[in-house]
Enzyme design. Structure first.
Site, PDB file in Angstrom:
ATOM      1  N   GLN A 156      -7.307  14.506   0.883  1.00  0.00           N
ATOM      2  CA  GLN A 156      -7.136  13.060   1.095  1.00  0.00           C
ATOM      3  C   GLN A 156      -5.907  12.794   1.955  1.00  0.00           C
ATOM      4  O   GLN A 156      -5.940  11.976   2.871  1.00  0.00           O
ATOM      5  CB  GLN A 156      -7.032  12.341  -0.256  1.00  0.00           C
ATOM      6  CG  GLN A 156      -8.343  12.366  -1.029  1.00  0.00           C
ATOM      7  CD  GLN A 156      -8.261  11.662  -2.366  1.00  0.00           C
ATOM      8  OE1 GLN A 156      -7.198  11.211  -2.787  1.00  0.00           O
ATOM      9  NE2 GLN A 156      -9.391  11.573  -3.050  1.00  0.00           N
ATOM     10  N   ASP A 179     -11.856  19.629  -8.472  1.00  0.00           N
ATOM     11  CA  ASP A 179     -12.680  18.698  -9.249  1.00  0.00           C
ATOM     12  C   ASP A 179     -13.553  19.413 -10.286  1.00  0.00           C
ATOM     13  O   ASP A 179     -14.103  18.775 -11.183  1.00  0.00           O
ATOM     14  CB  ASP A 179     -13.578  17.873  -8.310  1.00  0.00           C
ATOM     15  CG  ASP A 179     -12.752  16.894  -7.472  1.00  0.00           C
ATOM     16  OD1 ASP A 179     -11.605  16.594  -7.856  1.00  0.00           O
ATOM     17  OD2 ASP A 179     -13.260  16.441  -6.427  1.00  0.00           O
ATOM     18  N   LYS A 194     -20.176  12.900  -2.720  1.00  0.00           N
ATOM     19  CA  LYS A 194     -19.268  11.741  -2.703  1.00  0.00           C
ATOM     20  C   LYS A 194     -18.315  11.830  -1.509  1.00  0.00           C
ATOM     21  O   LYS A 194     -18.155  10.873  -0.753  1.00  0.00           O
ATOM     22  CB  LYS A 194     -18.503  11.715  -4.037  1.00  0.00           C
ATOM     23  CG  LYS A 194     -17.500  10.614  -4.216  1.00  0.00           C
ATOM     24  CD  LYS A 194     -17.163  10.433  -5.685  1.00  0.00           C
ATOM     25  CE  LYS A 194     -16.105  11.382  -6.208  1.00  0.00           C
ATOM     26  NZ  LYS A 194     -14.738  11.103  -5.736  1.00  0.00           N
ATOM     27  N   LYS A 241      -4.982  12.952 -10.966  1.00  0.00           N
ATOM     28  CA  LYS A 241      -6.352  12.482 -10.694  1.00  0.00           C
ATOM     29  C   LYS A 241      -6.622  11.151 -11.410  1.00  0.00           C
ATOM     30  O   LYS A 241      -5.689  10.484 -11.830  1.00  0.00           O
ATOM     31  CB  LYS A 241      -7.346  13.571 -11.116  1.00  0.00           C
ATOM     32  CG  LYS A 241      -7.195  14.868 -10.300  1.00  0.00           C
ATOM     33  CD  LYS A 241      -7.505  14.615  -8.842  1.00  0.00           C
ATOM     34  CE  LYS A 241      -7.254  15.852  -7.999  1.00  0.00           C
ATOM     35  NZ  LYS A 241      -7.387  15.577  -6.574  1.00  0.00           N
ATOM     36  N   ARG A 298      -1.961   5.672  -9.604  1.00  0.00           N
ATOM     37  CA  ARG A 298      -1.892   6.959  -8.869  1.00  0.00           C
ATOM     38  C   ARG A 298      -0.971   6.811  -7.657  1.00  0.00           C
ATOM     39  O   ARG A 298      -1.047   5.821  -6.933  1.00  0.00           O
ATOM     40  CB  ARG A 298      -3.295   7.389  -8.424  1.00  0.00           C
ATOM     41  CG  ARG A 298      -4.183   7.705  -9.611  1.00  0.00           C
ATOM     42  CD  ARG A 298      -5.598   7.999  -9.184  1.00  0.00           C
ATOM     43  NE  ARG A 298      -5.710   9.253  -8.443  1.00  0.00           N
ATOM     44  CZ  ARG A 298      -6.832   9.686  -7.891  1.00  0.00           C
ATOM     45  NH1 ARG A 298      -7.942   8.961  -8.000  1.00  0.00           N
ATOM     46  NH2 ARG A 298      -6.872  10.831  -7.253  1.00  0.00           N
ATOM     47  N   GLY A 328      -9.844   6.986  -5.086  1.00  0.00           N
ATOM     48  CA  GLY A 328      -8.687   7.483  -4.338  1.00  0.00           C
ATOM     49  C   GLY A 328      -9.041   7.806  -2.901  1.00  0.00           C
ATOM     50  O   GLY A 328      -8.243   7.576  -1.981  1.00  0.00           O
TER      51      GLY A 328
HETATM   52  C1  S3P Z   1     -11.353  14.442  -2.190  1.00  0.00           C
HETATM   53  C2  S3P Z   1     -10.256  15.267  -2.297  1.00  0.00           C
HETATM   54  C3  S3P Z   1      -9.692  15.697  -3.584  1.00  0.00           C
HETATM   55  C4  S3P Z   1     -10.681  15.463  -4.720  1.00  0.00           C
HETATM   56  C5  S3P Z   1     -11.334  14.115  -4.659  1.00  0.00           C
HETATM   57  C6  S3P Z   1     -12.081  13.939  -3.365  1.00  0.00           C
HETATM   58  C7  S3P Z   1     -11.813  14.053  -0.842  1.00  0.00           C
HETATM   59  O1  S3P Z   1      -8.520  14.953  -3.828  1.00  0.00           O
HETATM   60  O2  S3P Z   1     -10.027  15.642  -5.962  1.00  0.00           O
HETATM   61  O3  S3P Z   1     -12.250  13.971  -5.737  1.00  0.00           O
HETATM   62  O4  S3P Z   1     -12.938  13.540  -0.705  1.00  0.00           O
HETATM   63  O5  S3P Z   1     -11.052  14.259   0.098  1.00  0.00           O
HETATM   64  P1  S3P Z   1      -7.091  15.411  -3.252  1.00  0.00           P
HETATM   65  O6  S3P Z   1      -7.178  15.440  -1.796  1.00  0.00           O
HETATM   66  O7  S3P Z   1      -6.121  14.368  -3.726  1.00  0.00           O
HETATM   67  O8  S3P Z   1      -6.832  16.751  -3.855  1.00  0.00           O
END
Ligand code: S3P
Length: 428
Positions: free
Chosen positions: A168, A313, A21, A340, A121, A93
């Protein structure tokens, strides 16, 4: 829809985990702002990465999808067009935070919306640094979607010590940095997933126990031509399921093993799991291997909090593994789980309590009194429409002695549309 999960005698078979993903999102976003054509193979069909494609189309990017092959005609970083309607990020997100980094950096006049979960969120973590960099971005009550983004008077590079170990947030700031003449520097001490740096080939150097990553308008944006590896976070459900069922033998072909993503493998190994890593190879800029999982007598552990960002995750399903381990396991430093798709600490506490597990929810983690002979009570499990809650509850329910119900089970399609088919396929 409610899915009935029957107890299984064991789990046997070969699966190909769904496409990653995180990498799918990034491949599309980065292809869109390069000035070349990219062909991405094995692009995720799950709802979240499809939200990213839909938003990019709204921004005027030409995208052709043929099954899992996606062709994207990059418009260059200044070529995104003002969309006619709000960009709908759905439940994702990553779509909202990364695309906001790009749209706000480019100064595209747009708004971004999401479903009820995403709208609850906090986006303050990106609004604050992006505003400091000169972006014109705001949110409802200063923190929530809908986000409003508009033209700005120029992006200022800045040095930004990451206040949260979040890929993120890191990615959003680095992506905005691509629109500034002077470099933006992220100082990252607790390392989070590094797909953005890898796929954009950003410059970085060691800094203390962490690193500094830079981005600026001077960075050339490479086309994204590769095959997306299998999703380790999806594979994690089978790593645990295979570990807790006598006689299990699960093979996972082509699983991404990026070192910044696989702390769950380390945690399970520390617990005594029997997981073989075979045929290591590369897929584009990412390491991949096949995994073979057999059952093991798991023992409890105190999870090292520094590993949390690299298994964030996977923690819900690791909690399931800990229920079957000998002794008391502790998870600390995992407060981020509360931010989350749902509050995953309280949600997992509710799921594990319904199954009769012996647990104690803490502000930043959980205490789990494990028992190798634990037989979860058959129960109706809520999911809060959170894909990872549904899949963790399903793995738990396979060790029960009666039929359990997983509510709103279709939410697994957010990251793993084939989950229920795969579970049926390997159930014996
Ligand atoms: C992700 C980062 C994580 C993860 C999310 C995917 C990404 O979130 O929990 O499912 O693809 O950068 P955070 O950066 O908020 O920890």
């Amino acid at each position: 829809m409610t899915e009935n999960v029957e107890p299984v005698k064991t789990l046997k078979g070969k699966l190909v985990p769904p496409p990653d993903k995180s990498i799918s999102h990034r491949s599309a976003l980065f292809a869109a702002i390069s000035n070349e054509k990219s062909v991405i193979k094995n692009y995720s069909q799950a709802a979240d990465p499809q939200s990213t494609l839909a938003c990019l189309k709204q921004l005027g990017v030409e995208i052709h999808q043929q099954g899992t092959e996606v062709t994207i005609y990059g418009v260059d970083r200044d070529g995104l067009l003002k969309p006619e309607a709000p960009l709908d990020c759905g439940n994702s997100g990553t779509t909202m935070r990364l695309l906001a980094g790009i749209a706000a950096g480019a100064g595209v006049d747009c708004s971004m919306i999401g479903d009820a979960s995403l709208s609850a969120r906090t986006m303050k973590r990106i609004i604050a640094p992006l505003t400091e960099m000169g972006c014109n971005i705001s949110g409802r009550d200063g923190a929530f979607a809908p986000l409003k983004i508009g033209p700005h008077r120029g992006i200022r590079g800045m040095r930004y010590p990451l206040p949260i170990a979040s890929a993120q947030l890191k990615s959003a700031v680095l992506l905005t940095g691509l629109f500034g003449e002077e470099p933006t520097e992220i100082v990252e001490i607790v390392l989070s997933r590094d797909h953005t740096e890898r796929l954009l080939e950003l410059k970085s150097e060691p800094f203390g126990t962490g690193k500094i990553i830079r981005s600026s308008r001077g960075d050339l944006l490479p086309a994204q031509n590769y095959t997306v590896p299998g999703d380790f976070s999806a594979a994690a459900f089978w790593l645990v399921a295979g570990s807790i069922h006598d006689g299990a033998e699960i093979e996972l072909e082509g699983t991404g093993l990026n070192p910044s993503r696989i702390a769950a493998l380390e945690v399970l190994n520390q617990m005594g799991a029997n997981i073989a890593v075979e045929n290591p190879r590369s897929e584009g800029k990412e390491p991949v291997a096949d995994l073979k999982i057999k059952p093991a007598d798991l023992k409890a552990i105190d999870l090292d909090p520094s590993l949390v960002p690299n298994c964030i995750d996977e923690l819900p399903v690791l909690m399931v593994a800990m229920c079957f381990a000998d002794g008391t396991s502790t998870i600390t430093g995992a407060e981020e789980l509360r931010h989350k798709e749902t509050d995953r600490l309280s949600a997992m506490a509710e799921i594990l309590n319904r199954a009769g597990a012996s647990i104690e929810e803490k502000d930043d983690g959980m205490l789990i009194h494990g028992n190798p002979a634990f037989t979860p009570k058959p129960a109706t499990f809520p999911t809060w429409h959170d894909h990872r809650m549904a899949m963790a509850a399903a793995v738990l329910a396979t060790r029960s002695d009666g039929t359990s119900q997983i509510e709103d089970a279709e939410c697994t399609a957010i990251s793993y549309p084939e989950f229920w088919t795969h579970l049926n396929q390997i159930s014996r």
